[in-house]
Design a protein around this motif. Structure first.
Motif, short mmCIF file in Angstrom:
data_model
loop_
_atom_site.label_atom_id
_atom_site.label_comp_id
_atom_site.label_asym_id
_atom_site.label_seq_id
_atom_site.Cartn_x
_atom_site.Cartn_y
_atom_site.Cartn_z
N ALA A 173 0.83 -1.21 0.00
CA ALA A 173 0.00 0.00 0.00
C ALA A 173 0.85 1.25 0.00
CB ALA A 173 -0.94 -0.01 1.21
N GLY A 174 1.94 1.23 0.77
CA GLY A 174 2.83 2.37 0.80
C GLY A 174 3.52 2.61 -0.52
N LEU A 175 3.90 1.51 -1.19
CA LEU A 175 4.52 1.64 -2.51
C LEU A 175 3.53 2.19 -3.53
CD1 LEU A 175 6.92 -0.83 -4.27
CD2 LEU A 175 4.84 -0.14 -5.45
N PHE A 176 2.33 1.61 -3.56
CA PHE A 176 1.32 2.04 -4.53
C PHE A 176 0.97 3.52 -4.37
CE2 PHE A 176 -0.42 -2.56 -4.51
CZ PHE A 176 0.56 -2.94 -5.41
N ALA A 177 0.91 3.99 -3.14
CA ALA A 177 0.48 5.37 -2.88
C ALA A 177 1.49 6.39 -3.37
CB ALA A 177 0.25 5.56 -1.37
N GLN A 178 2.75 5.98 -3.52
CA GLN A 178 3.80 6.93 -3.88
C GLN A 178 4.29 6.79 -5.33
OE1 GLN A 178 6.96 7.57 -0.86
NE2 GLN A 178 5.91 5.98 0.32
N ALA A 179 3.99 5.67 -5.97
CA ALA A 179 4.58 5.38 -7.28
C ALA A 179 3.78 5.99 -8.43
CB ALA A 179 4.70 3.88 -7.47
N ASP A 180 4.49 6.64 -9.33
CA ASP A 180 3.87 7.10 -10.58
C ASP A 180 3.74 5.95 -11.57
OD1 ASP A 180 3.80 10.04 -10.00
OD2 ASP A 180 5.98 9.74 -9.87
N PHE A 181 4.65 5.00 -11.44
CA PHE A 181 4.66 3.81 -12.29
C PHE A 181 4.88 2.60 -11.37
CE2 PHE A 181 6.28 7.37 -14.68
CZ PHE A 181 5.67 7.27 -15.92
N VAL A 182 4.08 1.55 -11.57
CA VAL A 182 4.22 0.31 -10.81
C VAL A 182 4.50 -0.82 -11.79
CG1 VAL A 182 3.08 -1.38 -9.31
CG2 VAL A 182 2.69 1.08 -8.95
N THR A 183 5.56 -1.58 -11.55
CA THR A 183 5.88 -2.70 -12.42
C THR A 183 5.98 -3.97 -11.58
OG1 THR A 183 7.48 -3.57 -14.04
CG2 THR A 183 8.37 -2.17 -12.29
N ILE A 184 5.34 -5.04 -12.07
CA ILE A 184 5.18 -6.28 -11.31
C ILE A 184 6.19 -7.32 -11.79
CG2 ILE A 184 3.56 -8.08 -10.62
CD1 ILE A 184 2.74 -5.27 -9.75
N HIS A 185 6.92 -7.91 -10.84
CA HIS A 185 7.92 -8.93 -11.18
C HIS A 185 7.96 -10.04 -10.13
CE1 HIS A 185 9.28 -6.46 -14.47
NE2 HIS A 185 9.34 -5.44 -13.63
N VAL A 186 6.78 -10.60 -9.84
CA VAL A 186 6.69 -11.71 -8.90
C VAL A 186 6.24 -12.96 -9.65
CG1 VAL A 186 6.20 -10.23 -6.91
CG2 VAL A 186 4.30 -11.10 -8.31
N PRO A 187 6.59 -14.15 -9.16
CA PRO A 187 6.13 -15.38 -9.81
C PRO A 187 4.66 -15.60 -9.55
CG PRO A 187 7.32 -15.90 -7.80
CD PRO A 187 7.47 -14.42 -8.01
N LEU A 188 4.02 -16.34 -10.43
CA LEU A 188 2.62 -16.68 -10.24
C LEU A 188 2.51 -17.88 -9.31
CD1 LEU A 188 -0.38 -16.35 -10.88
CD2 LEU A 188 -0.05 -17.82 -12.88
#
Length: 409
Positions: free
Chosen positions: A207-222
């Protein structure tokens, strides 16, 4: 190719030559790693000892009784029935990091495309193809270019979710472009931590990352814990108008929740490598056709890594980059080596060593490792194992399979 089984039992084998069945087009530089003197490699290989594939959706019924390894030339193994393989003592390999640079470069492309309407600008210019007067063309371009105005990446915040091989490279590239980089990865390994630049700000929660990021990039395994992790609740924490990039796996993002976030303006842009119905025509969405690892270099790197891991496993029993069995390294074969796969239950190692002691067989070297419900053993013996020994080990209740590797003598 000649295979000499040590008994009629299907779980005890010794190989003189190995059959490798391939699926998909595997880069030739990887296939060349297999010596013709030891390996027969073909998509039509009968009764294979190992399978080598890329995106082929492997069915359980395609895995023959002699298969002891499956190598996926890529990072994800969603197309491999991993649990079924584990139950049969089959080691599943992947190639983490081999395509990391290819994916990283595509993510950087997505960052630029989500900040500047390059795609719209190109389409607009193409619409002017019928204009032959250069002055008229320039006049129209100058009048309309404001429609495609974007923003620079310098000074913007990039949130990287997952700081493994790809995520850490994206984070470093973001810093190189002058961005503030926020990182989140609760499962970060010590090895991965060394790859992360000190300038990356570690976030305690999403939540803290999302609130501050202009761009969010996902790199987690499924996996079950990450499927649908970008949902209505997590999207509500996003900075208004931010861009979401998904070059990990499609199910990580809940499509319905994303559609609502795009409609409300909570998410301004979505760029992903996974086309899904309902998003393709959305002007705020850009989707590529699974291009993450589609470079010559990535395909070659993955093929070479997969081939070398198979060769090392088949010839020495060592395991590197398995998704279902522990990492085990015992390179040189001292004497005569057997590899034993078993369910991870107490006392089994003692049962095996008792069988050896009863036959007065000296153990030169031994390694035993476990992972979750399975365990794996490499045992170097001073004397050549006979049929009685192998049958006795194979008869232990929790033993899944026994392989004899070529030794001296």
């Amino acid at each position: 190719p000649y295979r000499a089984p040590l008994s009629k039992s299907p779980n005890i084998t010794v190989n003189i030559m190995y059959n490798i069945r391939t699926y998909n087009a595997i880069a030739s530089v990887g296939l060349e790693r297999f010596s013709p003197a030891k390996y027969a490699v073909s998509p039509d290989s009968g009764d294979p000892d190992a399978l080598l594939l890329r995106s082929h959706k492997l069915k359980v019924e395609e895995i023959g009784s002699q298969v002891c390894a499956v190598a996926r030339a890529g990072a994800g193994v969603n197309n491999v029935p991993v649990q079924a393989c584990s139950d049969r003592g089959i080691v599943v390999f992947n190639t983490p990091g081999a395509n990391a640079n290819s994916v990283k470069e595509l993510v950087l492309t997505a960052l630029l495309l989500s900040s500047r309407d390059v795609y719209g600008g190109i389409d607009y210019v193409r619409s002017l193809a019928s204009i032959t007067d250069e002055a008229d063309l320039n006049s129209r371009v100058e009048a309309e270019k404001k429609r495609f105005k974007g923003r620079e990446l310098v000074g913007k915040s990039l949130g990287v979710v997952g700081l493994g091989a790809i995520g850490s490279m994206v984070a470093r590239a973001g810093l190189d472009m002058g961005m503030r980089v926020l990182g989140y990865d609760p499962a970060l390994s010590v090895e991965a931590a060394w790859r992360i630049p000190a300038e990356v700000e570690r976030m305690e929660n999403l939540a803290g990352l999302f609130a501050q990021a202009d761009f969010v990039t996902i790199h987690v395994p499924l996996m079950p814990a990450t499927e649908g992790m970008i949902n209505a609740e997590s999207l509500s924490a996003f900075k208004d108008g931010s861009a979401l990039l998904n070059f990990a796996r499609q199910p990580i993002v809940d499509t319905g929740a994303l559609t609502a976030a795009l409609a409300s303006g909570k998410v301004g842009k979505y760029v992903a490598d996974f086309p899904v119905p309902g998003l393709i025509d959305d002007p705020r969405v850009m989707l590529t056709p699974h291009l993450g690892a589609s470079t010559e270099e990535a395909e070659e790197n993955c093929a070479v890594m997969a081939a070398e891991q198979l060769i090392r496993f088949l010839e020495t029993g060592s395991i590197t980059n398995s998704v279902n069995y522990p990492a085990v390294s015992m390179e040189s074969v001292n004497g005569f080596r057997i590899a034993v796969t078993n369910r991870n239950v107490p006392g089994l190692l003692g049962q095996m060593t008792s069988v050896l002691a009863e036959r007065n067989i000296n153990v030169i070297d031994l390694i035993n490792k476990s992972r979750d419900d399975v365990a794996y053993n490499l045992i170097d013996l001073e004397a050549r194992p006979d049929q009685g020994l192998l049958d006795a080990i194979g008869a232990i209740e929790a033993v899944i399979n026994v392989r004899v590797l070529a030794g001296k003598g």
